[in-house]
Enzyme design. Structure first.
Site, PDB file in Angstrom:
ATOM      1  CB  ILE A 155      -0.948  -0.001   1.220  1.00 52.34           C
ATOM      2  CG1 ILE A 155      -1.912  -1.196   1.152  1.00 52.34           C
ATOM      3  CG2 ILE A 155      -1.735   1.308   1.292  1.00 52.34           C
ATOM      4  CD1 ILE A 155      -2.736  -1.384   2.415  1.00 52.34           C
ATOM      5  CB  VAL A 163       1.537   0.095   4.941  1.00 54.57           C
ATOM      6  CG1 VAL A 163       0.108  -0.307   5.320  1.00 54.57           C
ATOM      7  CG2 VAL A 163       2.147   0.964   6.044  1.00 54.57           C
ATOM      8  CE  LYS A 178       4.297   2.163   9.873  1.00 52.32           C
ATOM      9  NZ  LYS A 178       3.907   3.458  10.451  1.00 52.32           N
ATOM     10  CG  ASP A 274      -1.512  14.590   9.116  1.00 47.07           C
ATOM     11  OD1 ASP A 274      -1.838  15.682   8.597  1.00 47.07           O
ATOM     12  OD2 ASP A 274      -1.108  13.621   8.455  1.00 47.07           O
TER      13      ASP A 274
END
Length: 404
Positions: A155, A163, A178, A274
């Site tokens: 990903i 990931v 991960k 974030d």
């Protein structure tokens, strides 16, 4: 392209100038602007992890810029470095020392800087693609490294981790893994640091049990790699859902869920920093899960590279204090949540401009955004969440539910 850039220099105007050049070309770039004269020199073990490129100026207080450059170049797998010197001889010396490129700080041209950054990024990514650094590359052999899981596709990746979408071999259940590049030997201080950060991220997320925070299933070490197994969330993200349009009821429901998740992380001393639609995932049952704590910071800890002038996140969702490198606490997340709520209700962002610096300016100086008349009952709430000064905002996310 969403790149991560760290700007290191002792002059605030120069840091702002570089940030303007970067975000004009890459509006979604994540910027860390660091002042070593205020925050202290970065330690020898600083590895630049998490950044794609370092923009290093030579105004660094008592230490010479070329000395800092050489310190960085001694670290294995350090990000690309663009150096900014006072003279042509400084520029030449930086290139000879091993900088990916160098420019005179008194004559920065936008197009040339963008080309040099782009070239450095492409060169590093080509090197990573041919170096078999990540799990999943042909030279490593996936099945033997993460026993019990089959990796379907990559990903995303960074300097020290990747990931993957995967599935449990026993049940076929889809999961997200991960994976840390390598479990370190004690002598390898760079990899030890990356490993410690990886485990800290697991601890940061895994200690929270909340329905609106991504679930962590497992932390394991297999052969030479460590991995975290997380919930696979298949409903897309809030960004795509906003693009298709939300009802008022959906917007309020998502606001409640995100606020509840933020309350949980704030209780254990974590800031998200974030918060944006891409970091809010939707499950099949339409419940949300907050993800991506890569920029999170424990309020009770002092990290090696925090301090005056540090900027994290995405400009559209930054609080005024965050955008200007000020001290940000949990009320900064409340501001970002207010931006999200306004966007969920209206389908548009409250502030837009031609550059990231323009957006940051409007967050601090622009008028409070006004909701359409049919949504005006939420105006007092958005006003309190989007107040310019932290002391004028809601003082906890629990107050969001109280107001509703």
């Amino acid at each position: 392209m969403n790149i991560q850039v760290m700007i290191i220099d002792g002059q605030a105007d120069f840091r702002t100038l570089l940030m303007h050049h970067v975000t004009t070309h890459w509006p979604d770039a994540v910027i860390t602007a660091y002042d070593p004269t205020a925050g202290g020199y970065l330690p020898e073990e600083f590895s630049g992890a998490g950044n794609d490129v370092i923009l290093l100026g030579d105004e660094l207080g008592e230490r010479k810029g070329l000395d800092i450059l050489q310190q960085f170049l001694r670290r294995p797998n350090f990000p690309a470095i663009i150096y900014f010197g006072q003279t042509d001889s400084d520029v030449m010396a930086a290139k000879q020392a091993g900088a990916d490129d160098a420019l005179p700080r008194t004559d920065i041209r936008h197009d040339a800087l963008v080309v040099k950054i782009g070239d450095a990024l492409r060169a590093r990514r080509r090197s990573a693609a041919t170096g078999a650094l990540f799990v999943g590359d042909a030279k490593i052999g996936i099945p033997a490294l993460i026993r019990g899981y089959r990796l379907i596709r990559k990903i995303s990746y960074s300097a020290h981790s990747a990931v993957y979408l995967g599935e449990r071999e026993a049940t076929g259940e889809k999961v997200v893994l991960k994976v840390l590049q390598q479990v370190p030997d004690d002598a390898d201080t760079d990899t030890v640091g990356a490993f410690d950060r990886f485990l800290q991220e697991y601890e940061l997320i895994g200690e929270i049990d909340h329905p609106n925070i991504v679930k962590i299933f497992d932390l394991g070490v297999s052969d030479d790699h460590a991995h975290i197994v997380m919930e696979f969330i298949g409903g897309g993200n809030l960004k795509s859902r906003i693009a298709t349009g939300l009802s008022e009821e959906q917007a309020v429901s998502y606001l409640r869920q995100i606020a509840s998740a933020l309350a949980a992380i704030h209780r254990v001393g974590i800031l998200h920093r974030d918060l944006k639609p891409a970091n809010v995932m939707l499950r099949k049952d339409d419940s949300i899960a907050l993800i991506d704590f890569g920029l999170a910071k424990r309020m009770r800890l002092t990290m090696a590279i925090t301090g005056s002038g540090e900027i994290f996140g995405t400009p559209y969702y930054m609080s005024p204090e965050q955008g200007h490198g000020g001290v940000a606490d949990h009320r900064s997340d409340i501001y970002s949540l207010g931006v999200l709520f306004y966007e969920m209700l209206t389908g548009r962002k409250p502030y837009k401009a031609d550059s990231a610096m323009g957006i940051i300016y409007l967050h601090a100086q622009g008028p409070l955004p006004v909701l359409p008349l049919e949504l005006s009952k939420y105006q007092p709430l958005t006003d309190r969440m989007l107040a310019k000064k932290p002391e004028d905002r809601l003082q906890s996310v629990a107050e969001v539910e109280d107001w509703l």
